[in-house]
Design an enzyme around this catalytic site. Structure first.
Site, PDB file in Angstrom:
ATOM      1  N   GLY A  51     102.672  -4.365  41.886  1.00  0.00           N
ATOM      2  CA  GLY A  51     102.184  -3.618  42.267  1.00  0.00           C
ATOM      3  C   GLY A  51     102.391  -3.672  43.740  1.00  0.00           C
ATOM      4  O   GLY A  51     102.077  -2.569  44.565  1.00  0.00           O
ATOM      5  N   ASN A  52     102.448  -4.817  43.863  1.00  0.00           N
ATOM      6  CA  ASN A  52     103.188  -4.834  45.277  1.00  0.00           C
ATOM      7  C   ASN A  52     104.267  -4.160  45.578  1.00  0.00           C
ATOM      8  O   ASN A  52     104.346  -3.931  47.001  1.00  0.00           O
ATOM      9  CB  ASN A  52     103.638  -6.251  46.485  1.00  0.00           C
ATOM     10  N   LYS A  74      90.834 -15.744  41.368  1.00  0.00           N
ATOM     11  CA  LYS A  74      91.938 -14.589  41.541  1.00  0.00           C
ATOM     12  C   LYS A  74      91.268 -14.094  42.905  1.00  0.00           C
ATOM     13  O   LYS A  74      90.580 -12.968  42.608  1.00  0.00           O
ATOM     14  CB  LYS A  74      92.135 -13.735  40.499  1.00  0.00           C
ATOM     15  N   LYS A  98      98.680  -8.494  34.885  1.00  0.00           N
ATOM     16  CA  LYS A  98      99.398  -7.724  34.209  1.00  0.00           C
ATOM     17  C   LYS A  98     101.085  -8.450  34.080  1.00  0.00           C
ATOM     18  O   LYS A  98     101.085  -8.001  32.846  1.00  0.00           O
ATOM     19  CB  LYS A  98     100.034  -6.885  35.442  1.00  0.00           C
ATOM     20  N   LYS A 152     104.998 -15.569  36.138  1.00  0.00           N
ATOM     21  CA  LYS A 152     105.392 -14.582  35.911  1.00  0.00           C
ATOM     22  C   LYS A 152     106.718 -15.232  34.857  1.00  0.00           C
ATOM     23  O   LYS A 152     106.316 -15.100  33.429  1.00  0.00           O
ATOM     24  CB  LYS A 152     106.154 -13.513  36.876  1.00  0.00           C
TER      25      LYS A 152
HETATM   26  P1  ADP Z   1     104.627  -8.784  41.950  1.00  0.00           P
HETATM   27  O1  ADP Z   1     103.494  -7.531  42.565  1.00  0.00           O
HETATM   28  O2  ADP Z   1     105.712  -7.955  41.187  1.00  0.00           O
HETATM   29  O3  ADP Z   1     103.893  -9.441  40.899  1.00  0.00           O
HETATM   30  P2  ADP Z   1     104.402 -11.614  43.634  1.00  0.00           P
HETATM   31  O4  ADP Z   1     103.975 -11.186  45.310  1.00  0.00           O
HETATM   32  O5  ADP Z   1     102.978 -11.517  42.415  1.00  0.00           O
HETATM   33  O6  ADP Z   1     105.197  -9.885  42.349  1.00  0.00           O
HETATM   34  O7  ADP Z   1     105.685 -12.165  42.882  1.00  0.00           O
HETATM   35  C1  ADP Z   1     106.923 -12.572  43.157  1.00  0.00           C
HETATM   36  C2  ADP Z   1     107.385 -12.656  44.469  1.00  0.00           C
HETATM   37  O8  ADP Z   1     106.756 -14.566  43.715  1.00  0.00           O
HETATM   38  C3  ADP Z   1     108.541 -12.881  44.872  1.00  0.00           C
HETATM   39  O9  ADP Z   1     108.670 -11.807  45.861  1.00  0.00           O
HETATM   40  C4  ADP Z   1     108.468 -13.925  45.523  1.00  0.00           C
HETATM   41  O10 ADP Z   1     108.333 -13.968  46.718  1.00  0.00           O
HETATM   42  C5  ADP Z   1     107.281 -14.847  44.759  1.00  0.00           C
HETATM   43  N1  ADP Z   1     108.216 -16.600  44.681  1.00  0.00           N
HETATM   44  C6  ADP Z   1     107.439 -17.313  44.142  1.00  0.00           C
HETATM   45  N2  ADP Z   1     108.523 -18.919  43.519  1.00  0.00           N
HETATM   46  C7  ADP Z   1     109.997 -17.837  43.363  1.00  0.00           C
HETATM   47  C8  ADP Z   1     110.977 -17.921  43.154  1.00  0.00           C
HETATM   48  N3  ADP Z   1     110.613 -19.779  42.682  1.00  0.00           N
HETATM   49  N4  ADP Z   1     111.528 -17.816  43.243  1.00  0.00           N
HETATM   50  C9  ADP Z   1     111.115 -15.830  43.674  1.00  0.00           C
HETATM   51  N5  ADP Z   1     110.565 -15.382  44.156  1.00  0.00           N
HETATM   52  C10 ADP Z   1     109.361 -16.509  43.700  1.00  0.00           C
HETATM   53 MG    MG Z   2     101.689 -10.628  41.182  1.00  0.00          MG
END
Ligand code: ADP
Ligand code: MG
Length: 317
Positions: free
Chosen positions: A12-13, A130, A217, A280
């Site tokens: 979403g971001n 959350k 998601k 994830k």
């Molecule tokens: P989305 O909106 O795609 O769910 P999030 O911001 O929730 O994105 O999650 C992705 C982010 O997680 C990456 O952009 C990064 O800043 C962060 N992140 C946290 N831990 C890690 C890691 N170990 N490796 C890579 N990215 C990480």
């Molecule tokens: Mg996320």
């Protein structure tokens, strides 16, 4: 259709590329850019189910609802999730169709409003954690509390509402989604993790009443990928690769890891931030432990490179 099937989860971001300019024209730009990379996959022979987040978008709708509260009735959270499935689904559906047409590819693209079953006994309901929507002052937060919301003070930055994040159990529209993908159609589904619903004793589906919840998601995407037998779960987010010791001097980018390694790194607790990368990795592990063959985490611009094995983080059983 004998195409390979991929579930692609779009953050979403990643659809709000510039936090200072989150307006709709900029959202269209981000959606069109993402759709160019999705169209590359279609061109390479993939049938896609595109899932997407909605965190920032839910925040904007909630804020509008709050500002208009003296005049118009409030919108409950399940309807807000449904609204974002419609609005983001519409944007992806139009942009992907145009992109495919411009490449002379004739494939139907359709967004499916998706409900996801959850269990009211889920432990996630006991500790809502959350955060959603905007920051506010304590006084305002207490007002929301009186209306039935749960609120927390978020690390000195102000007060925010928190909602439960129960585990997705079943994608209600799964059969319809599968019928569409079997026909080769490109489907947009489980937007925002899906609209959380429960089943009553008569077997009827109902909205959650008096409980605020949203489904992660990535977890919902993994469940759908598993249930429809996807060949690939691709999580498209804001980083090209997953790292160990993310953001620290000894950070190491990962090219290829197994489920066993992923679980070990999760257990070590220091690598993947909670609420972003950790869910994830958990979603990917769940997909691969339930029959999935391959998962990939990368950013939209690198999807094609990664699928050629040139970048991204691949996770395999
Ligand atoms: P989305 O909106 O795609 O769910 P999030 O911001 O929730 O994105 O999650 C992705 C982010 O997680 C990456 O952009 C990064 O800043 C962060 N992140 C946290 N831990 C890690 C890691 N170990 N490796 C890579 N990215 C990480
Ligand atoms: Mg996320």
């Amino acid at each position: 259709m004998s195409n390979k099937l991929a579930v692609v989860a779009v953050g979403g971001n990643s659809l709000i590329t510039d936090k200072k300019n989150p307006d709709v024209p900029h959202q269209w730009d981000a959606v069109r850019e993402t759709c160019r990379h999705l169209a590359d996959m279609v061109e390479d022979g993939w049938t896609l189910v595109v899932t997407h987040g909605n965190g920032p978008q839910v925040g904007y709708i909630l804020r509008r609802s709050e500002l208009a509260a003296h005049e118009v009735h409030p919108t409950p959270l399940d309807l807000i999730v449904a609204n974002t499935q419609g609005s983001i689904g519409y944007m992806l559906q139009q942009a992907l169709r145009n992109e495919l047409n411009s490449r002379n590819i004739d494939r139907p693209v359709v967004a499916v409003v998706t409900q996801v079953l959850v269990d009211l006994d889920d432990s996630g309901f006991k500790n809502p954690d959350k955060p959603i929507g905007s920051f506010m002052e304590e006084e305002e937060a207490r007002q929301f509390e009186a209306d039935g919301w749960q609120v927390v003070e978020d690390a000195g930055r102000g007060w925010r509402r928190v909602v439960a994040s129960p585990k997705p159990l079943e994608v209600i529209e799964q059969d319809a989604i599968q019928t569409l993908t079997d026909a080769g159609d490109i489907v947009i589904a489980v937007g925002g993790g899906g609209i959380p619903v429960v089943q009553n004793r008569k077997g009827e589906l109902r909205e959650l009443s008096g409980v605020y919840a949203v489904i992660d998601k990535d977890r919902a995407s993994a469940l759908l990928a598993q249930e429809i037998g996807a060949d690939l779960l691709l999580i498209s987010t804001a980083v090209e690769k997953v790292a160990l010791n993310y953001g620290k001097p000894d950070q190491v980018w990962l090219d290829r890891i197994t489920v066993a390694e992923a679980k070990q790194y999760l257990a070590e607790g220091t690598h993947f931030a909670p609420g972003s990368m950790a869910p994830k990795i958990e979603a990917v592990v769940s997909f691969l432990e339930n029959g999935g063959k391959q998962a990939l985490i990368t950013d939209p611009a690198n999807i094609a490179h990664a699928l050629r094995g040139e970048t991204g983080t691949f996770i395999t059983p």
